[in-house]
Design a protein around this motif. Structure first.
Motif, PDB file in Angstrom:
ATOM      1  N   PHE A  34       2.053  15.584 -14.583  1.00  0.00           N
ATOM      2  CA  PHE A  34       3.230  15.127 -13.855  1.00  0.00           C
ATOM      3  C   PHE A  34       3.157  13.606 -13.768  1.00  0.00           C
ATOM      4  O   PHE A  34       2.139  13.051 -13.357  1.00  0.00           O
ATOM      5  CB  PHE A  34       3.259  15.713 -12.442  1.00  0.00           C
ATOM      6  CG  PHE A  34       3.381  17.212 -12.395  1.00  0.00           C
ATOM      7  CD1 PHE A  34       4.622  17.818 -12.215  1.00  0.00           C
ATOM      8  CD2 PHE A  34       2.254  18.021 -12.499  1.00  0.00           C
ATOM      9  CE1 PHE A  34       4.732  19.201 -12.157  1.00  0.00           C
ATOM     10  CE2 PHE A  34       2.362  19.404 -12.445  1.00  0.00           C
ATOM     11  CZ  PHE A  34       3.605  19.991 -12.276  1.00  0.00           C
ATOM     12  N   SER A  35       4.240  12.947 -14.137  1.00  0.00           N
ATOM     13  CA  SER A  35       4.207  11.487 -14.174  1.00  0.00           C
ATOM     14  C   SER A  35       5.506  10.886 -13.669  1.00  0.00           C
ATOM     15  O   SER A  35       6.584  11.241 -14.150  1.00  0.00           O
ATOM     16  CB  SER A  35       3.941  11.005 -15.605  1.00  0.00           C
ATOM     17  OG  SER A  35       4.092   9.596 -15.689  1.00  0.00           O
ATOM     18  N   LYS A  36       5.378   9.980 -12.716  1.00  0.00           N
ATOM     19  CA  LYS A  36       6.553   9.262 -12.207  1.00  0.00           C
ATOM     20  C   LYS A  36       7.213   8.438 -13.319  1.00  0.00           C
ATOM     21  O   LYS A  36       8.441   8.352 -13.396  1.00  0.00           O
ATOM     22  CB  LYS A  36       6.121   8.341 -11.063  1.00  0.00           C
ATOM     23  CG  LYS A  36       7.176   7.327 -10.639  1.00  0.00           C
ATOM     24  CD  LYS A  36       6.547   6.213  -9.822  1.00  0.00           C
ATOM     25  CE  LYS A  36       7.467   5.010  -9.768  1.00  0.00           C
ATOM     26  NZ  LYS A  36       6.813   3.822  -9.194  1.00  0.00           N
ATOM     27  N   SER A  37       6.420   7.837 -14.183  1.00  0.00           N
ATOM     28  CA  SER A  37       6.949   6.920 -15.197  1.00  0.00           C
ATOM     29  C   SER A  37       6.999   7.521 -16.594  1.00  0.00           C
ATOM     30  O   SER A  37       7.103   6.797 -17.593  1.00  0.00           O
ATOM     31  CB  SER A  37       6.106   5.633 -15.216  1.00  0.00           C
ATOM     32  OG  SER A  37       6.135   5.006 -13.949  1.00  0.00           O
ATOM     33  N   ASN A  88       0.802  -1.225   0.000  1.00  0.00           N
ATOM     34  CA  ASN A  88       0.000   0.000   0.000  1.00  0.00           C
ATOM     35  C   ASN A  88       0.833   1.272   0.000  1.00  0.00           C
ATOM     36  O   ASN A  88       0.284   2.377  -0.053  1.00  0.00           O
ATOM     37  CB  ASN A  88      -0.923   0.005   1.232  1.00  0.00           C
ATOM     38  CG  ASN A  88      -1.971  -1.082   1.168  1.00  0.00           C
ATOM     39  OD1 ASN A  88      -2.870  -1.030   0.336  1.00  0.00           O
ATOM     40  ND2 ASN A  88      -1.843  -2.086   2.026  1.00  0.00           N
ATOM     41  N   LEU A  89       2.159   1.122   0.051  1.00  0.00           N
ATOM     42  CA  LEU A  89       3.016   2.298   0.093  1.00  0.00           C
ATOM     43  C   LEU A  89       2.893   3.163  -1.158  1.00  0.00           C
ATOM     44  O   LEU A  89       2.865   4.398  -1.054  1.00  0.00           O
ATOM     45  CB  LEU A  89       4.466   1.886   0.337  1.00  0.00           C
ATOM     46  CG  LEU A  89       5.426   3.009   0.725  1.00  0.00           C
ATOM     47  CD1 LEU A  89       4.956   3.720   1.993  1.00  0.00           C
ATOM     48  CD2 LEU A  89       6.839   2.453   0.934  1.00  0.00           C
ATOM     49  N   PRO A  90       2.804   2.583  -2.368  1.00  0.00           N
ATOM     50  CA  PRO A  90       2.657   3.456  -3.557  1.00  0.00           C
ATOM     51  C   PRO A  90       1.437   4.366  -3.481  1.00  0.00           C
ATOM     52  O   PRO A  90       1.504   5.530  -3.885  1.00  0.00           O
ATOM     53  CB  PRO A  90       2.544   2.455  -4.709  1.00  0.00           C
ATOM     54  CG  PRO A  90       3.288   1.251  -4.225  1.00  0.00           C
ATOM     55  CD  PRO A  90       2.981   1.168  -2.756  1.00  0.00           C
ATOM     56  N   ASP A  91       0.322   3.848  -2.961  1.00  0.00           N
ATOM     57  CA  ASP A  91      -0.882   4.678  -2.819  1.00  0.00           C
ATOM     58  C   ASP A  91      -0.636   5.796  -1.819  1.00  0.00           C
ATOM     59  O   ASP A  91      -1.080   6.938  -2.021  1.00  0.00           O
ATOM     60  CB  ASP A  91      -2.050   3.805  -2.370  1.00  0.00           C
ATOM     61  CG  ASP A  91      -3.319   4.613  -2.148  1.00  0.00           C
ATOM     62  OD1 ASP A  91      -3.810   5.214  -3.118  1.00  0.00           O
ATOM     63  OD2 ASP A  91      -3.809   4.642  -1.001  1.00  0.00           O
ATOM     64  N   THR A 104       3.180   2.968 -12.353  1.00  0.00           N
ATOM     65  CA  THR A 104       4.290   2.250 -12.997  1.00  0.00           C
ATOM     66  C   THR A 104       4.234   2.335 -14.512  1.00  0.00           C
ATOM     67  O   THR A 104       5.189   1.957 -15.187  1.00  0.00           O
ATOM     68  CB  THR A 104       4.268   0.769 -12.579  1.00  0.00           C
ATOM     69  OG1 THR A 104       2.994   0.202 -12.917  1.00  0.00           O
ATOM     70  CG2 THR A 104       4.493   0.636 -11.072  1.00  0.00           C
ATOM     71  N   GLN A 105       3.123   2.845 -15.062  1.00  0.00           N
ATOM     72  CA  GLN A 105       2.962   2.935 -16.507  1.00  0.00           C
ATOM     73  C   GLN A 105       3.050   4.386 -16.969  1.00  0.00           C
ATOM     74  O   GLN A 105       2.593   5.295 -16.280  1.00  0.00           O
ATOM     75  CB  GLN A 105       1.603   2.347 -16.931  1.00  0.00           C
ATOM     76  CG  GLN A 105       1.439   0.877 -16.613  1.00  0.00           C
ATOM     77  CD  GLN A 105       2.450   0.016 -17.343  1.00  0.00           C
ATOM     78  OE1 GLN A 105       2.734   0.230 -18.524  1.00  0.00           O
ATOM     79  NE2 GLN A 105       3.030  -0.964 -16.634  1.00  0.00           N
ATOM     80  N   PRO A 106       3.644   4.632 -18.148  1.00  0.00           N
ATOM     81  CA  PRO A 106       3.685   5.993 -18.681  1.00  0.00           C
ATOM     82  C   PRO A 106       2.277   6.537 -18.913  1.00  0.00           C
ATOM     83  O   PRO A 106       1.344   5.787 -19.205  1.00  0.00           O
ATOM     84  CB  PRO A 106       4.434   5.834 -20.027  1.00  0.00           C
ATOM     85  CG  PRO A 106       5.146   4.527 -19.934  1.00  0.00           C
ATOM     86  CD  PRO A 106       4.311   3.660 -19.051  1.00  0.00           C
ATOM     87  N   VAL A 107       2.145   7.817 -18.763  1.00  0.00           N
ATOM     88  CA  VAL A 107       0.853   8.485 -18.985  1.00  0.00           C
ATOM     89  C   VAL A 107       0.603   8.623 -20.486  1.00  0.00           C
ATOM     90  O   VAL A 107       1.525   8.949 -21.248  1.00  0.00           O
ATOM     91  CB  VAL A 107       0.852   9.862 -18.293  1.00  0.00           C
ATOM     92  CG1 VAL A 107      -0.273  10.745 -18.823  1.00  0.00           C
ATOM     93  CG2 VAL A 107       0.746   9.698 -16.780  1.00  0.00           C
ATOM     94  N   GLY A 108      -0.641   8.391 -20.890  1.00  0.00           N
ATOM     95  CA  GLY A 108      -0.982   8.457 -22.310  1.00  0.00           C
ATOM     96  C   GLY A 108      -2.081   9.434 -22.631  1.00  0.00           C
ATOM     97  O   GLY A 108      -2.446  10.301 -21.827  1.00  0.00           O
TER      98      GLY A 108
END
Length: 460
Positions: free
Chosen positions: A431-434, A336-339, A399-403
């Motif tokens: 803003f996107s982590k991936s 649950n850490l990513p959330d 974990t997935q790129p934004v589209g």
């Protein structure tokens, strides 16, 4: 503890001390935020008397204060029968030398004698003003400092020459301590928050998992009972406050939701929420387009990242942590850490938006915050001061790129934000982590800004 940053606060104190005439500064902020370290850093290279008050009978408090003054001036300790005489003695000594008098945890003195502000008023008016010295009152009880020192009803009202409301470090400031790449830094910040003591306790040569296990999940660790300790120093009966904080940290953010989760009726609940706000443990939020005083669409959030982490993951699982902390980490925290970090990421992105505004990379905006209405929600909305332009942004810690789908969704929701004229201009940001799918930057218009972690790091 190593002293970090606080350059603006140090500059303000130094300027006040070096300016002609006396100084009377008030330094306050919630516990663990670094006020004492700030005072010590400021006092280190100049003549000073530093007095740390304790929760003791007022006679003993006064004796210790007089001993400090007499010791500094290499004087025999005089017989003093009241605080008025104590400050008169200090005033006599200040006539011969310029120095800083720093009284830390001042609220402890007020607890034992609520007439103390009146005695200080006489000292400031009749003795301090004729010197080049500086008095600094410091305290962690924000409510006491605001009422007994800063408030309209206080005898000291209007006499201060300045005040510093010491805040936790921003993510931008905390990066200097964490010293990781930005992804790991955001993950660590989501646990420690900007409280200097928590930030500096972690060893960033070790993994976040190791730090959590060592400093939070061990029953002997310093942070294991930290939130409960903080509440007990401020509140006589913290049980209900603990349950409210846990409910907010686990996703119950409206008064009705908090009431349902805690069993506290909405009427009495408002007083508890007000107290937690006064202690700066929670924040009340309304949509950025709404009036804070008039809007009934309130949401509450835990104001400190570490407290949010603790009340979400530690408090509900303390029995299990006592028996098997590794299982709690692997079975509850890690999945649950990513959330949990995603919420922190939104705040970091909002910090970046303000920085970009200051640099002129976005147009000027006078308000930036979250927006929601019904089922719609936008992570960041900026409002231009002349109401002819709006900024709309989404933040994704995935974990997935934004589209392209997020672009379409944001455009659709933007049309439903009721603010400004129909002719307003709109700026968009993602803003996107991936990162982003190939070709997205070319497909969106010039009014779109895309921030991967690399671009985010460049802004901050």
């Amino acid at each position: 503890m190593t002293f970090h940053d606080r350059a603006e606060e140090i500059d303000a104190l130094e300027t006040a001390f070096e300016s002609p005439g006396h100084g009377f500064y008030v330094v306050y902020g919630r516990r663990r935020v670094g006020k004492t370290e700030l005072l010590k850093e400021f006092c280190a290279d100049r003549s000073h008397i530093y007095f740390l008050a304790a929760q003791e009978a007022q006679d003993r408090q006064r004796e210790k204060f007089i001993e400090k003054v007499a010791d500094y001036f290499d004087d025999r300790v005089p017989r003093i029968d009241g605080w008025d005489e104590a400050f008169a003695y200090l005033g006599e000594k200040l006539a011969t030398e310029q120095l800083v008098i720093a009284i830390d945890e001042f609220p402890y003195l007020v607890e034992e004698n609520d007439s103390l502000p009146s005695y200080l008023q006489s000292f400031v008016d009749e003795q301090l003003t004729d010197t080049e010295s500086m008095l600094v009152l410091c305290g962690s009880s924000v409510s006491t400092m605001e009422s007994a020192v800063l408030g309209h009803e206080s005898p000291l009202y209007g006499r201060r020459t300045g005040q510093i409301d010491v805040q936790p470090f921003s993510f931008q400031q905390a990066q200097d301590i964490i010293a990781d790449d930005i992804e790991d830094a955001i993950r660590s910040f989501a646990v420690t928050g900007g409280t200097p003591m928590y930030l500096t306790l972690f060893d960033y040569d070790h993994s976040l998992k190791e730090n959590i296990q060592t400093h939070v999940l061990s029953p002997t660790a310093r942070l294991y009972n930290e939130p409960e300790f903080l509440l007990r120093t401020e509140l006589r009966n913290p049980a209900r406050y603990m349950s409210i904080l846990e409910s907010i940290a686990t996703g119950h953010t409206t008064p009705n939701e908090i009431s349902g989760a805690t069993g506290i009726d909405v009427g009495p609940l408002s007083k508890y929420l007000q107290t937690l706000r006064r202690l700066r443990l929670i924040d009340r939020e309304v949509p950025v387009t709404a009036s804070p005083k008039q809007s009934k669409r309130s949401r509450y959030q835990v104001a400190d990242e570490f407290l949010r982490f603790w009340f979400r993951f530690v408090e509900p699982n303390r029995s299990s942590i006592e028996e098997a902390p590794d299982i709690v980490y692997e079975g509850t925290i890690e999945p649950n850490l990513p959330d949990h970090v995603a919420t922190t990421f939104e705040d970091v992105c909002q910090e970046a938006v303000w920085e970009a505004i200051r640099r002129g990379e976005f147009g000027p905006y006078s308000a930036v915050g979250r927006w929601w209405y019904g089922e719609d929600e936008i992570d960041i909305v900026g409002l231009a001061p002349d109401a002819d332009r709006i900024l709309l942004a989404e933040c994704k810690w995935t974990t997935q790129p934004v589209g392209h789908s997020l672009v379409s969704q944001l455009q659709e929701k933007a049309a439903r934000v009721r603010w400004g004229p129909d002719t307003r201009d709109a700026e968009f940001a993602l803003f996107s982590k991936s990162g982003f799918v190939d070709g997205l930057a070319a497909d969106v218009g010039d009014n779109w800004s895309l921030f991967s972690l690399r671009e985010l790091a460049a802004v901050l």
